[in-house]
Design a protein around this motif. Structure first.
Motif, mmCIF file in Angstrom:
data_model
loop_
_atom_site.group_PDB
_atom_site.id
_atom_site.type_symbol
_atom_site.label_atom_id
_atom_site.label_comp_id
_atom_site.label_asym_id
_atom_site.label_seq_id
_atom_site.Cartn_x
_atom_site.Cartn_y
_atom_site.Cartn_z
ATOM 1 N N ASN A 175 -13.983 3.704 3.940
ATOM 2 C CA ASN A 175 -12.731 3.006 3.661
ATOM 3 C C ASN A 175 -12.455 2.048 4.581
ATOM 4 O OD1 ASN A 175 -9.987 2.545 3.200
ATOM 5 N ND2 ASN A 175 -9.292 4.562 2.483
ATOM 6 N N ASP A 192 -6.496 0.636 -1.535
ATOM 7 C CA ASP A 192 -7.642 0.654 -0.256
ATOM 8 C C ASP A 192 -8.930 -0.037 -0.927
ATOM 9 O OD1 ASP A 192 -5.955 1.858 1.551
ATOM 10 O OD2 ASP A 192 -6.798 3.887 1.568
ATOM 11 N N LEU A 209 0.800 -1.383 0.001
ATOM 12 C CA LEU A 209 -0.109 -0.024 -0.038
ATOM 13 C C LEU A 209 0.626 1.064 -0.018
ATOM 14 C CD1 LEU A 209 -2.887 -1.021 2.356
ATOM 15 C CD2 LEU A 209 -2.895 -1.069 0.073
ATOM 16 N N VAL A 216 -13.010 0.682 -0.893
ATOM 17 C CA VAL A 216 -13.637 1.678 -0.536
ATOM 18 C C VAL A 216 -15.077 1.474 -1.151
ATOM 19 C CG1 VAL A 216 -11.740 3.193 -0.477
ATOM 20 C CG2 VAL A 216 -13.073 3.301 -2.554
ATOM 21 N N TYR A 247 -8.810 7.922 0.264
ATOM 22 C CA TYR A 247 -8.470 6.784 -0.290
ATOM 23 C C TYR A 247 -7.333 6.848 -0.977
ATOM 24 C CZ TYR A 247 -11.062 9.672 -3.548
ATOM 25 O OH TYR A 247 -11.491 10.908 -4.391
ATOM 26 N N GLU A 296 -11.720 -2.326 -4.887
ATOM 27 C CA GLU A 296 -10.183 -1.825 -4.707
ATOM 28 C C GLU A 296 -9.798 -0.521 -5.568
ATOM 29 O OE1 GLU A 296 -5.888 -3.849 -4.522
ATOM 30 O OE2 GLU A 296 -7.303 -4.870 -5.530
ATOM 31 N N ASN A 304 -10.086 -0.324 4.848
ATOM 32 C CA ASN A 304 -8.788 -0.606 5.582
ATOM 33 C C ASN A 304 -8.012 0.760 5.768
ATOM 34 O OD1 ASN A 304 -8.450 -0.474 2.373
ATOM 35 N ND2 ASN A 304 -6.140 -0.723 3.040
ATOM 36 N N ASP A 305 -8.307 1.763 5.068
ATOM 37 C CA ASP A 305 -7.626 3.058 5.364
ATOM 38 C C ASP A 305 -6.030 3.013 5.518
ATOM 39 O OD1 ASP A 305 -7.681 5.630 5.621
ATOM 40 O OD2 ASP A 305 -7.804 5.742 7.816
ATOM 41 N N GLY A 306 -5.571 2.369 4.363
ATOM 42 C CA GLY A 306 -3.978 2.294 4.313
ATOM 43 C C GLY A 306 -3.214 0.982 5.014
#
Length: 276
Positions: free
Chosen positions: A171, A128, A57, A130, A124, A138, A173-175
């Motif tokens: 989002n 990520d 990421l 979203v 984003y 993705e 996972n947010d990174g």
């Protein structure tokens, strides 16, 4: 007087004389900018797919940042070469751009400005997962005007950045390199809840997709349809989220039957599994 008039005329010119413009230098700047952006778009995703998942990421997120920095540097470098920058000319150019944007390019420029805001605030970034205006998937790339989302059904959705002005951005996972997955079960109330809860937790803990550093939680609540169980856990790689949910669902049904509980027969829409 003649010298003063010449100075005023020169200050009023918007564009430098063609003899004063180094087109070779401008061409080299634009070519160098294009090459760096192209290398970033090709090399960083290549390294991201073949390197450690923890770095994936970060590498993907560097693509839009590099592109924005290179474009700003190129514009700042080329502008004084081509244009005669004075306060008077700046006001003329700003007024003309304001009219053009207001009448013809308002939506497009709104997306461009939102794209710059998105790169800075990072709601984003590439990699990520979203959900925007009903579309979940993705983020494959973040352009200057829009982002490209690949949905679980392999549909490619282009979402303008201007959506951030009107819509919430979810989002998952947010990174982070993983995200929470949820498998839901509805059971008839007459059962041993403690036994079922332990059995479902063991299902997640024994999954080949599990990220062991993250917690596994089993939540339950009585509803008009029966006792609703939510098995929440994190996969090692978020790209395996749907395999992980399916694995927990299949083996969860087996564990429920083994614990002597019975699932509620209800409308198909009730039995939903989703990634949070």
């Amino acid at each position: 007087m003649a010298v003063a008039e010449q100075g005023q005329q020169k200050a009023a010119r918007l564009i430098n004389d063609l003899q004063e413009i180094s087109f070779t230098k401008v061409g080299l700047i634009l070519l160098g900018t294009w090459v760096v952006i192209l290398l970033a778009r090709k090399l960083l995703p290549y390294l991201a797919e073949r390197g450690p998942s923890q770095l994936r990421l970060y590498l993907l997120g560097g693509v839009p940042i590099i592109r924005l920095v290179m474009l700003v540097v190129a514009i700042a470098w080329v502008t004084p070469i081509v244009f005669n920058i004075t306060l008077q000319n700046f006001l003329v150019i700003a007024g003309a751009l304001g009219l053009a944007i207001g009448f013809a390019f308002k939506d497009y420029v709104s997306s461009l400005i939102a794209g710059i805001v998105a790169i800075v605030e990072r709601p984003y970034r590439p990699g990520d997962w979203v959900r925007i205006d009903g579309d979940y998937g993705e983020v494959r790339s973040v352009g200057m005007r829009s982002i490209e989302i690949c949905t679980p059904t392999d549909d490619i959705v282009h979402v303008p950045h201007a959506k951030i002005w009107q819509n919430n951005i979810a989002n998952s996972n947010d990174g982070a390199h993983t995200l929470m997955c949820v498998a839901s079960f509805y059971l008839q109330p007459d059962h041993d809840a403690a036994r079922v809860r332990v059995a479902l937790r063991d299902v997640a803990l024994s999954s080949a997709y599990l990220e062991y550093d993250k917690p596994v939680v089993v939540m339950l609540a009585d509803t008009p349809l029966g006792t609703h169980y939510k098995l929440k856990a994190y996969p090692f790689d978020m790209r395996d989220q749907f395999h992980f949910i399916s694995d927990m669902t299949v083996r969860g049904k087996q564990a429920i039957a083994g614990a002597g509980a019975v699932e509620v027969l209800a409308a198909p829409s009730v039995f939903s599994t989703s990634a949070a």
